[in-house]
Design an enzyme around this catalytic site. Structure first.
Site: not given
Ligand code: BES
Ligand code: MN
Ligand code: ZN
Length: 506
Positions: A281, A355
């Site tokens: 990230k 997931r």
């Molecule tokens: N934990 C995150 C989702 C999230 C991001 C929750 C920011 C709250 C605030 C999750 O694991 C994630 O990183 N999801 C990705 C999925 C994508 C790679 C398809 C996302 O939401 O960017």
């Molecule tokens: Mn994630």
């Protein structure tokens, strides 16, 4: 906190502080009017002289109350009468409780059950009053060198004008206490940093709840060896780059008279820190990914509430815990893993890890032949884009279950919003190399995440709650909210009520 329900004349109530809700117009609510009569129109005058503006959420402390049994009064504005529905009522409650816990007193009295709200009885108002009090008492400062003095308030008396409402208020207050304390458990777990709150820490919390339950909660922890033997490779693939071992935490609550009654299952995403893994990230705001175990935290908070309320139903609580980190052993984009169910997954993005832990937990849940399964997860940033920070995203393979959850959210005022889970979205998960991919591209990210989970939920009514936007606040108020403990607890209470109706029918 302790509470009592009193039906005495509020003018005679001997209390350190009496909390009085007032509308912007000059018509006083019943309890407040009684006080006004007994105090030479103290409150009426304050209002008519413009010394107290009863705008929504305004509070003012009156340090003396001649002629009254109370040592102080705390006025709280309800705003305009015509606009005072749930949201306004709750805002006023929060303002009042925040002010109240700052006072150097150990007990106080409140008259919130008087406020008329369409469709909400004294039980609901009492519940929300105690819940707000518990939330206002919450502190998270044990990491500070010099924590502020904790609030001294320990007891709240609810003054009920209509004696017939006494019992309702009592029942509601007890629920509010239980739910408020559950919410606070969830907030603490969420607020704890990733270097403290690890998968093993969560497992210890489960064991502690098991001990505290005096036999009501059976706890089973699956460590990496057990998960390997089981075949939960998807869950394990997420923690592979971490020094912290993953855990599957199972807590069983047997409250139904019939031990074989099909349980309701709650599953929480417990990513104790989400760096994104190799699909790292960006740095900004990454600290907030300590809250990525918010689903798990809400499961623990609900356990806490359930242990206080002891509903007559069976519930299995599952937490899938791992830390998502990049290192030489970490899962890489393109890696193919085998899930507990047997389906293979092409991991196109290691940041779509929630997931991957949930799918194995869903398969694990099959063994309980559940009446329903609900997973709770901070799953997608896309959910924040779609719904912002007010509604939890809800997706389900069963419309009755979806409605039950929407209803529970309405009742608890911890609301969700239903999004479609149509088959048309499923093909976004097609993979050239495995049974499915773990991402479905940019469009409808919350829905395709739920589509992924739905492939592992084909044996029971299942719903998914995406709490990415509702589990915590960012910015100055940064901190876990404790949502959706209110919704989940209400959902379980409603199932208990359903079961009682069914059992009395035969
Ligand atoms: N934990 C995150 C989702 C999230 C991001 C929750 C920011 C709250 C605030 C999750 O694991 C994630 O990183 N999801 C990705 C999925 C994508 C790679 C398809 C996302 O939401 O960017
Ligand atoms: Mn994630
Ligand atoms: Zn995540």
């Amino acid at each position: 906190m302790e509470f009592s329900v009193q039906t005495a004349n509020p003018a005679k109530a001997e209390t350190a502080c009496l909390v009085l809700p007032v509308y912007k117009d000059s018509d006083l609510l019943p309890a407040v009017a009684k006080l006004d009569d007994a105090s030479e129109r103290l409150i009426g005058q304050l209002l008519s002289r413009g010394d107290f503006d009863a705008a929504l959420g305004n509070v003012q402390m009156i340090p003396f109350a001649p002629g009254l049994g109370a040592e102080r009064l705390l006025l709280v504005g309800l705003g305009e009468r015509g606009k005072c529905q749930e949201a306004a009522f709750l805002k006023a409650l929060d303002a009042a409780m925040t002010a109240l816990v700052k006072l150097p007193i150990d007990e106080a009295s409140a008259t919130f059950t008087d406020v008329p709200l369409e469709g909400r009885d004294a039980s609901w108002k009492a519940r929300k009053t105690l819940e707000a009090a518990e939330r206002a008492l919450y502190r998270f400062d044990h990491f500070k060198f010099a924590p502020a003095k904790p609030p001294t308030l320990a007891k709240l008396h609810l003054i009920v004008t209509d004696a017939a409402e006494g019992l309702l208020a009592k029942q509601g207050a007890a629920l509010g206490c239980a739910i408020g304390q559950g919410i606070n458990v969830t907030r603490t777990l969420g607020n704890l940093p990733g270097n403290v709150c690890t998968p093993r820490y969560l497992a210890e919390q489960a064991e502690a709840l098991g001990r505290e339950s005096q036999g009501a909660l059976a706890v089973d922890i699956l460590d990496e060896e057990a998960l390997e033997a089981l075949g939960a490779h998807s869950l394990l693939s997420v923690g592979r780059g971490s020094r912290e071992p993953s855990r599957l935490i199972v807590m069983k609550y047997q409250g139904a008279e019939d031990a074989d009654e099909a349980p309701h299952v709650l599953i929480g995403k417990g990513i104790t820190f989400d760096t994104g893994g190799i699909s790292l990230k960006p740095g900004e705001g990454m600290d907030e990914m300590k809250f990525d175990m918010g689903g798990a935290a809400s499961v623990f908070g609900t356990v806490k509430a359930v242990l206080a309320i002891r509903p007559k139903l069976n519930v299995v609580f599952i937490v899938a815990a791992a830390e998502n980190m990049p290192d030489g052993a970490a899962t890489k984009p393109g890696d193919i893993i085998k899930t507990l169910k047997g389906l293979s997954v092409e991991v196109l993005n290691t940041d779509a890890e929630g997931r991957l832990v949930l799918c194995d937990a869903l398969t694990y849940a099959e063994r309980f032949t559940p009446a329903s399964v609900v997973d709770i997860a901070t799953l997608t940033g896309a959910c924040i884009v779609a719904l912002g920070h007010h509604a939890t995203g809800l997706l389900a393979n069963d419309d009755d279950l979806a409605l039950d959850l929407l209803d529970a959210g309405e009742t608890a005022w911890d609301r969700a919003w239903h999004l479609p889970l149509w088959d048309e979205y499923q093909e976004q998960l097609d993979s050239n190399f495995a049974d499915l991919a773990n991402i479905g591209g940019r469009p409808a990210g919350t829905i395709t995440a739920a589509c992924f989970l739905s492939r592992f939920a084909d044996h029971f009514p299942w719903a998914h709650l995406d709490i990415a936007g509702t589990a915590w606040h960012s910015g100055k108020q940064k901190g876990a909210t404790g949502r959706p403990v209110g919704l989940l607890t209400q959902y379980l209470l409603d199932r208990e009520a359903d079961a009682q109706v069914e059992n009395s029918g035969d």
